[in-house]
Design an enzyme around this catalytic site. Structure first.
Site, mmCIF file in Angstrom:
data_model
loop_
_atom_site.group_PDB
_atom_site.id
_atom_site.type_symbol
_atom_site.label_atom_id
_atom_site.label_comp_id
_atom_site.label_asym_id
_atom_site.label_seq_id
_atom_site.Cartn_x
_atom_site.Cartn_y
_atom_site.Cartn_z
ATOM 1 N N GLU A 89 -7.075 -7.977 4.886
ATOM 2 C CA GLU A 89 -7.661 -9.007 4.028
ATOM 3 C C GLU A 89 -7.121 -10.393 4.379
ATOM 4 O O GLU A 89 -5.926 -10.600 4.474
ATOM 5 C CB GLU A 89 -7.406 -8.685 2.555
ATOM 6 C CG GLU A 89 -8.030 -7.372 2.106
ATOM 7 C CD GLU A 89 -9.561 -7.362 2.160
ATOM 8 O OE1 GLU A 89 -10.165 -8.433 2.375
ATOM 9 O OE2 GLU A 89 -10.139 -6.267 1.974
ATOM 10 N N CYS A 152 -7.462 -5.351 -6.998
ATOM 11 C CA CYS A 152 -6.789 -5.557 -5.709
ATOM 12 C C CYS A 152 -6.682 -7.033 -5.374
ATOM 13 O O CYS A 152 -5.615 -7.514 -4.966
ATOM 14 C CB CYS A 152 -7.522 -4.819 -4.585
ATOM 15 S SG CYS A 152 -7.314 -3.037 -4.678
ATOM 16 N N HIS A 174 -7.016 -3.140 2.703
ATOM 17 C CA HIS A 174 -7.850 -2.109 2.077
ATOM 18 C C HIS A 174 -8.073 -0.967 3.059
ATOM 19 O O HIS A 174 -8.285 -1.210 4.250
ATOM 20 C CB HIS A 174 -9.221 -2.675 1.690
ATOM 21 C CG HIS A 174 -9.308 -3.172 0.276
ATOM 22 N ND1 HIS A 174 -9.575 -4.486 -0.024
ATOM 23 C CD2 HIS A 174 -9.178 -2.523 -0.917
ATOM 24 C CE1 HIS A 174 -9.606 -4.628 -1.357
ATOM 25 N NE2 HIS A 174 -9.364 -3.453 -1.917
#
Ligand code: PCA
Length: 209
Positions: A89, A152, A174
């Site tokens: 991410e 998240c 993730h």
């Protein structure tokens, strides 16, 4: 829940996964994190923690662990249904838009993670180097432009805000669901592959800090 392995005197690595959510019996992120812990051989010590899927509790538990262990590196890991590759991410945004309630029954929509705070934080991980290193293993991997707007992303945001300027490398990854969690034909990844990718991410960051 926390597990410490390979105790050492130096600052450890903190690796977190999440509890099951969305009607699932397991969470792929916690399975992968446990597999990393099971196969970890140091030399840096590793602390793992399972976070509740709660807007209120998850950041609090994570930041308590950061304060307690003073890790050199923190990688928070979550499960992303519908994705087929490990997602490194890139950015945490100051937005919550929950499509399902969290573990406490809270479902904030169009709210900031933190009122009056910056719009976003970039990952503190060397994403390009991690991408290249994981690619060499053959495990599908990508740099992702969105960690979503659920728990998240909120955990990622609060983590990056907390470590800003503090000399701790931190970021969010993730992982796809496992084959056992999905219907046939839907994207998934076996836990050993997800764990390998996480291990390579940790090794890549540790090689540079
Ligand atoms: N995935 C969710 C929350 C917990 C998890 O594993 C998310 O992507 O926000």
């Amino acid at each position: 829940m926390s597990v410490g392995t390979s105790r050492g005197s130096e600052a450890p690595v903190l690796l977190t996964g999440f509890a099951p959510f969305d009607g699932q019996r397991v969470n792929a992120s916690w399975l992968a994190v446990q597999e990393v812990a099971r196969t970890w051989s140091g030399p840096t010590s590793l602390v793992v923690e399972r976070l509740p899927v709660s807007f209120e509790s998850a950041p609090r538990v994570l930041l308590e662990k950061v304060a307690r262990y003073r890790p050199r590196l923190v990688v928070a890991v979550g499960e992303a249904g519908g994705r087929s590759a490990v997602s490194l991410e890139r950015v945490a945004v100051n937005v919550v838009d929950a499509s399902i309630p969290d573990a406490d029954g809270h479902q904030p929509v169009d709210e900031p993670v933190e009122a009056g705070a910056p719009v976003g934080y970039l990952s503190g991980l060397p994403l390009r180097a991690c991408l290249a290193a994981v690619r060499r293993t053959g495990v599908p991997v990508e740099i992702s432009g969105s960690a979503g707007a659920y728990v998240c992303n909120a955990v990622f945001y609060r983590l990056m805000a907390a470590v800003e300027g503090g000399g701790i490398a931190a970021g969010f990854v993730h992982v796809p669901r496992t084959p056992g969690q999905v219907r046939e034909g839907e994207p998934a990844m076996v836990t050993p592959d997800a764990a390998l990718a996480l291990r390579v991410v940790l090794d890549t960051v540790l090689a540079g800090v």
